[in-house]
Scaffold this active site. Structure first.
Site, short mmCIF file in Angstrom:
data_model
loop_
_atom_site.label_atom_id
_atom_site.label_comp_id
_atom_site.label_asym_id
_atom_site.label_seq_id
_atom_site.Cartn_x
_atom_site.Cartn_y
_atom_site.Cartn_z
N ASP A 87 -13.32 -101.23 62.14
CA ASP A 87 -13.95 -100.08 61.50
C ASP A 87 -15.08 -99.47 62.34
OD1 ASP A 87 -14.17 -98.21 59.53
OD2 ASP A 87 -15.41 -99.43 58.20
N HIS A 106 -22.44 -98.57 50.77
CA HIS A 106 -21.66 -99.57 50.06
C HIS A 106 -21.08 -98.93 48.81
CE1 HIS A 106 -25.55 -99.55 48.07
NE2 HIS A 106 -25.05 -100.24 47.06
N GLU A 124 -17.03 -99.22 46.23
CA GLU A 124 -15.92 -100.11 45.88
C GLU A 124 -15.00 -100.38 47.06
OE1 GLU A 124 -13.00 -98.43 43.25
OE2 GLU A 124 -13.72 -96.40 43.63
#
Length: 450
Positions: free
Chosen positions: A180, A64, A66
């Site tokens: 993704d 994880h 930005e």
């Protein structure tokens, strides 16, 4: 790669393949052992807060930053069940009804090749989804952060095959967009089965900004630098074929990309070949007695087909194999298909065989390979003669390793039939394995003399 979209196709799923353990790592936390039913339900935010120890940083299991602000935590419910909880960034889904609708659509999916969604939470501005917990980490770890041993070639093929099966299942259920797709989206269960994460079936955001990683394209020469830790685990032909099909999957035009069914067929074939590599053909040959060894140097008494294989005369082999027909194998196929054909379930599959035969007779070998592959994909029984014909098609198109694999499978299916051994000899001659080729001819000749 922002998302992956695949062609629409409807078919029955193939039989599941045997699982293998990816790593012998322990599951310190334990899991549910499969004893809980996969019932989709709504969770309260408090339930999930308690399950994850207040969304403790120590329970984070996903990358994880930005660019990927949504975080995945591991947790444990009050009944002891292990779960994975994805917590979306605040205001990612401003419309709770849209979020629930999409979560419920994904929650209806149930596949043995996926880490399935089992619940959701929509509380005030909080949006969370809950999935089965996979204790053996991600594909990324096993590919890039291995400590004990690298992931084997055969296991990598299994990952690709299981992923294709999961995507095909989703497509069959009307969901044909996966967001993704990357090594973090593929997980491993307690015994090492690869599972596609259901989280990739839900968009990351509905506020107009979809966070995802980008595909980094590699130069063509990089495709020849397969992981050095895999040296000796695959043939040059397998490597080239896998790279070729991977490049086709990245085509921007949908019609240029292979179908999921074609992918599964190709990956299944590559996996079967990987199980034989680098097994010598001698392993499948009958053991020679002292009497046979004594006469090993005597001239071989070969049938016309055996002689054509000795000379690797492919045109004569085609002519003779066409004249041989199917023989007793036709009766086997007819008996196996009789009931299914009567109900109309297998007519399409028999059409694949008939089209393959027509292409074989017309010497359209590429088309023959395609239709015979489609036939064998859905056939209830292995047909050694279809394998023999596809073997010759592969020989004609200079796919010698593929041809050898078919000949070996035909021998396993019909060990008393000499033709597979003769075909192996022709393949081995093409692969510059003369000693092994002559041994195959000798055993084929011995079978015909009985």
């Amino acid at each position: 790669m922002g998302c992956i979209c695949f062609k629409s196709l409807r078919l029955k799923p193939p039989p599941s393949i045997t699982s293998t353990v990816v790593d012998s790592q322990d599951d310190d936390d334990g899991d549910d052992g499969g004893q809980y039913p996969l019932i989709f339900r709504e969770f309260s935010f408090e339930q999930l807060r308690i399950a994850t120890d207040g969304f403790s940083p120590g329970n984070i299991v996903s990358e994880h930053n930005e660019w990927v602000p949504n975080t995945v935590y591991k947790g444990k419910l009050g009944d002891g069940r292990r779960i994975a909880v994805k917590r979306f960034q605040r205001l990612s889904w401003p419309d709770p009804f849209q979020f629930i609708k999409e979560a419920e659509a994904v929650g209806r999916l149930r596949s043995e090749h996926m880490a399935n969604l089992i619940g959701y939470c929509s509380d005030d501005s909080e949006r969370l989804v809950v999935a089965e917990f996979m204790p053996n980490s991600t594909l990324s770890k096993h590919l890039f952060h291995w400590e004990k041993r690298p992931m084997k070639w055969q296991t990598r093929l299994k990952v690709a095959l299981h992923t294709a099966k999961a995507l095909e299942y989703c497509n069959d259920k009307g969901i044909n967009l996966y967001h993704d797709l990357n090594p973090y989206r593929i997980l491993f269960d307690k015994v090492g089965n690869p599972k596609l994460s259901c989280f990739g079936l839900m968009k990351n955001s509905h506020e107009g900004k979809n966070h995802s990683t980008n595909l980094a394209f590699a130069p063509p020469e990089y495709l020849r630098l397969v992981d050095s830790a895999l040296a000796g685990q695959f043939s040059d032909e397998d490597r080239t074929e896998l790279m070729h099909i991977a490049s086709r999957c990245l085509k921007t035009e949908p019609e240029e990309r292979p179908s999921i069914r074609f992918l599964m067929s190709t990956l299944s074939r590559l996996q079967r070949r990987s199980e034989l590599w680098p097994t010598s053909v001698k392993r499948l040959m009958p053991s020679s007695s002292n009497k046979k060894t004594k006469h090993a140097t005597e001239p071989l008494k070969l049938t016309p087909f055996g002689d054509a294989c000795l000379r690797a005369d492919l045109c004569t082999m085609h002519e003779l194999l066409e004249k041989l027909g199917y023989g007793a194998d036709d009766d086997v196929i007819s008996n196996e298909f009789s009931f299914q054909m009567w109900t109309g379930e297998m007519q399409e599959n028999m059409d694949h065989k008939n089209h393959g035969d027509a292409a074989f007779r017309a010497k359209d070998y590429d088309t023959g390979i395609e239709f015979y592959t489609e036939f064998m994909y859905g056939a209830p029984t292995v047909s050694p003669t279809v394998l023999a014909r596809r073997c010759l098609c592969y020989l004609m198109t200079e796919m010698f390793s593929e041809a050898l694999s078919d000949a070996m499978q035909a021998q396993v299916a019909s060990p008393e039939w000499p033709i597979p051994l003769y075909l192996q000899a022709a393949c081995l001659f093409k692969l510059d394995m003369e000693a092994e080729a002559k041994e195959a001819l000798r055993h084929g000749s011995a079978l015909e003399s009985y």
